[in-house]
Design a protein around this motif. Structure first.
Motif, PDB file in Angstrom:
ATOM      1  N   GLY A 211       7.694  47.061  28.717  1.00 15.25           N
ATOM      2  CA  GLY A 211       8.033  47.992  27.657  1.00 15.25           C
ATOM      3  C   GLY A 211       9.488  47.985  27.260  1.00 15.25           C
ATOM      4  N   TYR A 212      10.138  46.815  27.319  1.00 17.20           N
ATOM      5  CA  TYR A 212      11.575  46.776  27.087  1.00 17.20           C
ATOM      6  C   TYR A 212      11.916  46.843  25.594  1.00 17.20           C
ATOM      7  N   SER A 213      13.211  46.968  25.299  1.00 20.74           N
ATOM      8  CA  SER A 213      13.736  47.226  23.966  1.00 20.74           C
ATOM      9  C   SER A 213      13.419  46.093  22.989  1.00 20.74           C
ATOM     10  N   ALA A 214      13.343  46.452  21.685  1.00 21.89           N
ATOM     11  CA  ALA A 214      13.113  45.470  20.624  1.00 21.89           C
ATOM     12  C   ALA A 214      14.307  44.545  20.429  1.00 21.89           C
ATOM     13  N   LEU A 215      15.445  44.846  21.051  1.00 19.85           N
ATOM     14  CA  LEU A 215      16.605  43.967  20.957  1.00 19.85           C
ATOM     15  C   LEU A 215      16.401  42.667  21.707  1.00 19.85           C
ATOM     16  N   TYR A 216      15.369  42.625  22.562  1.00 17.30           N
ATOM     17  CA  TYR A 216      15.134  41.451  23.403  1.00 17.30           C
ATOM     18  C   TYR A 216      13.725  40.927  23.163  1.00 17.30           C
ATOM     19  N   GLY A 217      13.567  39.612  23.290  1.00 14.54           N
ATOM     20  CA  GLY A 217      12.262  39.017  23.041  1.00 14.54           C
ATOM     21  C   GLY A 217      12.014  37.797  23.896  1.00 14.54           C
ATOM     22  N   GLN A 218      10.904  37.096  23.575  1.00 14.18           N
ATOM     23  CA  GLN A 218      10.520  35.858  24.250  1.00 14.18           C
ATOM     24  C   GLN A 218      10.313  36.061  25.748  1.00 14.18           C
ATOM     25  N   ALA A 219       9.703  37.181  26.113  1.00 12.96           N
ATOM     26  CA  ALA A 219       9.380  37.454  27.514  1.00 12.96           C
ATOM     27  C   ALA A 219       8.112  38.296  27.553  1.00 12.96           C
ATOM     28  N   LYS A 352      32.007  54.943  12.025  1.00 14.64           N
ATOM     29  CA  LYS A 352      30.838  55.461  12.724  1.00 14.64           C
ATOM     30  C   LYS A 352      29.935  54.353  13.262  1.00 14.64           C
ATOM     31  N   TYR A 353      30.337  53.094  13.066  1.00  7.10           N
ATOM     32  CA  TYR A 353      29.492  51.972  13.449  1.00  7.10           C
ATOM     33  C   TYR A 353      30.081  51.226  14.637  1.00  7.10           C
ATOM     34  N   LEU A 354      29.182  50.690  15.471  1.00  9.99           N
ATOM     35  CA  LEU A 354      29.574  49.873  16.617  1.00  9.99           C
ATOM     36  C   LEU A 354      28.939  48.498  16.470  1.00  9.99           C
ATOM     37  N   LEU A 355      29.761  47.467  16.505  1.00 11.45           N
ATOM     38  CA  LEU A 355      29.278  46.090  16.398  1.00 11.45           C
ATOM     39  C   LEU A 355      29.315  45.425  17.766  1.00 11.45           C
ATOM     40  N   ASN A 356      28.193  44.872  18.183  1.00 14.11           N
ATOM     41  CA  ASN A 356      28.105  44.038  19.374  1.00 14.11           C
ATOM     42  C   ASN A 356      27.649  42.653  18.930  1.00 14.11           C
ATOM     43  N   ALA A 357      28.452  41.643  19.188  1.00 10.86           N
ATOM     44  CA  ALA A 357      28.097  40.276  18.815  1.00 10.86           C
ATOM     45  C   ALA A 357      28.387  39.353  19.988  1.00 10.86           C
ATOM     46  N   GLY A 358      27.577  38.319  20.131  1.00  8.23           N
ATOM     47  CA  GLY A 358      27.781  37.386  21.230  1.00  8.23           C
ATOM     48  C   GLY A 358      27.112  36.061  20.977  1.00  8.23           C
ATOM     49  N   THR A 359      27.636  35.046  21.626  1.00  7.27           N
ATOM     50  CA  THR A 359      27.038  33.713  21.535  1.00  7.27           C
ATOM     51  C   THR A 359      27.131  33.046  22.897  1.00  7.27           C
ATOM     52  N   SER A 360      26.190  32.190  23.180  1.00 10.62           N
ATOM     53  CA  SER A 360      26.201  31.472  24.453  1.00 10.62           C
ATOM     54  C   SER A 360      25.714  30.047  24.240  1.00 10.62           C
ATOM     55  N   TYR A 361      26.174  29.162  25.108  1.00 12.22           N
ATOM     56  CA  TYR A 361      25.737  27.759  25.095  1.00 12.22           C
ATOM     57  C   TYR A 361      25.498  27.325  26.529  1.00 12.22           C
ATOM     58  N   PHE A 393      22.794  33.001  19.544  1.00 12.98           N
ATOM     59  CA  PHE A 393      23.717  33.881  18.831  1.00 12.98           C
ATOM     60  C   PHE A 393      22.994  35.181  18.513  1.00 12.98           C
ATOM     61  N   LYS A 394      23.722  36.298  18.688  1.00 15.01           N
ATOM     62  CA  LYS A 394      23.098  37.601  18.490  1.00 15.01           C
ATOM     63  C   LYS A 394      24.134  38.584  17.972  1.00 15.01           C
ATOM     64  N   ALA A 395      23.737  39.430  17.019  1.00 13.42           N
ATOM     65  CA  ALA A 395      24.611  40.474  16.497  1.00 13.42           C
ATOM     66  C   ALA A 395      23.803  41.756  16.338  1.00 13.42           C
ATOM     67  N   PHE A 411      20.164  40.657  14.327  1.00 12.71           N
ATOM     68  CA  PHE A 411      19.400  39.418  14.294  1.00 12.71           C
ATOM     69  C   PHE A 411      19.819  38.532  15.463  1.00 12.71           C
ATOM     70  N   GLU A 412      18.979  37.536  15.756  1.00 11.40           N
ATOM     71  CA  GLU A 412      19.218  36.637  16.890  1.00 11.40           C
ATOM     72  C   GLU A 412      18.709  35.248  16.548  1.00 11.40           C
ATOM     73  N   LEU A 413      19.440  34.229  17.006  1.00 15.43           N
ATOM     74  CA  LEU A 413      19.051  32.834  16.829  1.00 15.43           C
ATOM     75  C   LEU A 413      19.054  32.151  18.196  1.00 15.43           C
ATOM     76  N   ASN A 414      17.964  31.471  18.519  1.00 20.53           N
ATOM     77  CA  ASN A 414      17.862  30.690  19.752  1.00 20.53           C
ATOM     78  C   ASN A 414      17.473  29.264  19.399  1.00 20.53           C
ATOM     79  N   ASN A 415      18.345  28.323  19.704  1.00 21.93           N
ATOM     80  CA  ASN A 415      18.059  26.918  19.407  1.00 21.93           C
ATOM     81  C   ASN A 415      17.941  26.140  20.713  1.00 21.93           C
ATOM     82  N   ALA A 416      16.851  25.405  20.870  1.00 22.00           N
ATOM     83  CA  ALA A 416      16.611  24.601  22.075  1.00 22.00           C
ATOM     84  C   ALA A 416      16.385  23.155  21.685  1.00 22.00           C
TER      85      ALA A 416
END
Length: 747
Positions: A211-219, A352-361, A393-395, A411-416
């Protein structure tokens, strides 16, 4: 006569003065949901006049003020109210109906399916880094420590988090919001890979078993969200030494305390321990590894925060086992693996807005070589080489509605990109998974809140899209009691290791239904959870044998006709208050699960699912001895095992079971000791912790499964590399005294 007139005028003036400053009574009643409420502070604004309501909500006070004023009603649990009044020569009656104040501390928080450790105001902190280090049998690994929580199965022969009837690949791990591909080290069949990431890198975690958050997927089953540390309090240097590894590291904090950087380097080799212990596994090349990492943290003048973490590691080993094929003496497998991972995240408030952005390789290579040995001569070597490149990449943009309500979207992008070479199997796999999501936290009151989210994904490889709604509701039953319900749809691509030929495939799918009751008070936590999961569109495979000489089979995707379910009950109890200097917890899981997936010919109980799992952890710190004693015990009911093979009848691929059975029950008692010699020394320049750990101290001969020959007539058991293992080490820190953490945070 004149004197009497003056006296009369003076009397009239005095009476007029008294009349002008006569006391006026202000009274009334304060209610909440039509019921009187006590201890509400009523004040005539900008004066010292006021009162407090009684048990029925009534109040009354006198004032000599005149004219237009504001009457205020205040209480920490209710929203402030101001009412305008006009004071003249008559008493005033004023009533007020208050609304409940939504408080981040008091409000109930949706937690069905999750155990949160990153924010102590919102949930009970369960497994901090020091928790993990002091859990006997966890070997300082986050994934191993989670095995002592409800919902996680003990599966020793392969890496991964096996959650509530799901495979190890159906749970995903994230760092600062970004997906970590290849969290575990490369491994050989039958020996689980280890965590690649240092536990002290993270300050907290949210472990969701459903039942985890909609911010995460593919599990399909669960998610582990790790949050890395921020700026260190001060510069420090650390060293570690034991018979199996050496490590060193530092963290340097800038003079302005707005930036830091650090690095670590480590090397491990198991050959010394091979000479001391009687290993079950014949390591012809002792397991060894080299790892290093670098990080920096920058806090900008505008309040933004950058975090970077980069690491590299390599490992290798060689294993020899008696061959199950009669024409060979031994089967040999050698591994060379290497991996690099980089994570950059940024956090910034914009009004009033908080931005969280990240990328990984990440890049991962696993080079397995299989061969046979007969009469001392090795021959027939074949290679299984896999390479993978992964970019994420995720923001996320979030806006607070009130103190506990918020809306966020992103939004989120996962490239394999993966390649595989193994005999006749040559694969080049590419996929881009793009996702958008939105979620809101709704705080209706301090007793009721909800989380509503939706996630949509598209896979370029599958050429298909999905939409996954998720919903959770939490309600406070009493002061310390809360209840939660969660529902959600979850999708995951078929594992790329099964995609070894053409097939028309779709997303795998699961539905979660979770009900939780939890009681949390100071030093104690009780949690009961019931769940049901329904699986659809699971991958079905058949076996091919690219190299018959080595008895190595590859499962290849056929379709998405698989299905299954998992249901169960879980109990968790933790107590840090009842016994002085003792922290303990007990967890129990009941699991009923069946699946028809991969090469299963019919619906079967999965070979990684145990019906009953019981874990107990206890920690005792003895201040006068400067010693910590830690115990842990795990029991799980024997899992089933299957020998499944494939045959082709008139062009139809048929999977069937040649051998099956049930493993013996799993038992393991572990103990560890932490000695802190510098504890209490005010002038100490170095802070040392000595560690002695014994895994499976009773020497139980546990079995993880069985391997079978090509014709199914011979078998060998899959067992731990060693039944009982002893670890001795010393960890020295210069600059920061962390010894008190082991006492204050845990015991």
């Amino acid at each position: 006569m004149k004197t009497q007139g003056n006296k009369l005028l003076l009397l009239i003036a005095f009476l007029s003065f008294i009349a002008g400053y006569s006391q006026i009574r202000i009274s009334g009643k304060v209610t909440f949901k039509n019921k009187g409420i006590s201890e509400i502070n009523i004040t005539l604004k900008d004066t010292y006049d006021g009162a407090t309501t009684d048990a029925q909500g009534n109040f009354s006070f006198e004032t000599s003020e005149k004219g237009n004023h504001l009457l205020t009603f205040t209480h920490p649990k209710y929203e402030d109210v101001e009412k305008p009044i006009v004071i003249d020569n008559q008493d005033i009656s004023v009533s007020a109906e208050l609304k409940e104040q939504i408080s981040e501390i008091d409000a109930v928080v949706v937690s069905a399916g999750s155990i949160e450790a990153s924010d102590k105001k919102r949930a009970t902190a369960l497994l901090t880094p020091i928790d993990i280090y002091t859990t006997a049998g966890a070997d300082g690994q986050i994934s191993s420590a989670l095995n002592y929580l409800p919902g996680v199965q003990k599966v020793g022969e392969t890496e991964g988090l096996f959650i509530r009837g799901g495979t190890g690949t159906e749970s995903k791990i994230f760092m600062d919001g970004s997906l970590i591909n290849n969290y575990f080290s490369s491994s050989v069949p039958g020996i689980a890979g280890r965590d690649r990431f240092n536990t002290s890198l993270f300050k907290g975690n949210i472990f969701s078993s459903g039942g985890y958050s909609a911010l995460y997927g593919q599990a399909l089953s669960g998610a582990l969200m790790l949050e890395s540390v921020d700026l260190p309090e001060q510069s420090s240097y650390d060293f570690g030494i034991s018979p199996i590894f050496l490590s060193a590291g530092f963290q340097k904090l800038g003079e302005d305390k707005s930036h830091s950087f650090g690095a670590t380097l480590g090397y491990s080799l198991l050959s010394v321990m091979q000479k001391v212990f009687n290993f079950n596994t014949d390591f012809i090349d002792a397991p060894q590894g080299l790892n290093g990492d670098f990080n920096f943290r920058i806090k900008t003048k505008s309040g933004g925060f950058f975090k970077y973490y980069g690491m590299y590691d390599s490992n290798k080993m060689g294993v020899r086992a008696e061959s199950l094929e009669p024409e060979y003496d031994f089967a040999v497998v050698r591994l060379k693996g290497k991996n690099t991972y980089h994570n950059l995240s940024f956090k910034q408030k914009f009004g009033k807005y908080l931005l969280n952005a990240g990328t990984s390789y990440s890049y991962n290579r696993s080079d397995l070589n299989f061969s046979t040995e007969t009469d001392g001569t090795e021959s027939g070597r074949s290679q299984l080489l896999t390479d993978g490149n992964y970019i994420n990449f995720k923001a996320v943009l979030e806006r607070k509605i009130n103190k506990i309500s918020a809306v966020r979207a992103g939004f989120e992008l996962n490239n394999a990109s993966e390649t595989l070479n193994f005999g006749e199997v040559q694969k080049n796999y590419k996929d881009l998974i793009s996702a958008v999501f939105a979620e809101t936290d709704l705080g209706f009151s301090n007793a009721l809140s909800a989380k509503i989210g939706i996630r949509a994904e598209n896979s370029s490889f599958l050429g298909k899209s999905n939409i996954a709604p998720r919903f959770a509701l939490a309600y406070r039953l009493a002061k310390d009691w809360t209840t939660s319900f969660a529902y959600g749809l979850f999708y995951q691509n078929p594992e790329s290791k099964y995609i070894n030929g053409p097939a028309d495939l779709d997303f795998q799918k699961s539905q979660h239904y979770i009900f939780q009751v939890q009681r949390t008070s100071e030093g104690r936590s009780l949690r009961f959870e019931a769940f049901y999961k329904k699986y659809d569109q699971l991958i079905k495979t058949f076996n091919i044998t690219p190299d018959k000489e080595q008895n190595q089979q590859v499962q290849t995707a056929l379709n998405n006709n698989g299905f299954g379910y998992a249901k169960g009950l879980e109990l968790f109890w933790r107590d840090k208050k009842t016994f002085e200097n003792i922290d303990y917890w007990i967890s129990y899981s009941f699991l009923d699960s069946k699946r028809d997936f991969i090469n299963y010919p019919v619906s079967l109980k999965p070979n990684f699912a145990s019906a009953h799992t019981l874990s107990a952890v206890a920690k005792r710190f003895i201040p006068e001895w400067k010693l910590g004693v830690n115990l842990s015990y795990t029991y799980s009911k024997g899992r089933p095992y299957y020998d499944i093979t494939t045959k082709d009848e008139s062009g139809n691929v048929i999977n069937y079971i040649r051998n099956e059975g049930k493993l013996k029950d799993y038992n393991a008692l572990n103990i560890s000791f932490n000695y802190l010699p510098n504890l209490g020394k005010k002038d100490a320049k170095a802070f040392t912790v000595f560690v002695l750990s014994v895994s499976n101290v009773l020497g139980s001969k546990n079995v993880y499964g069985y391997n079978f020959s090509l014709d199914g007539t011979r078998s060998s058991s899959v067992v731990p590399p060693v039944n009982t293992f002893v670890f001795i080490g010393a960890f020295i820190s210069f600059g920061v005294d962390r010894t008190q953490d082991a006492i204050n945070n845990n015991l």
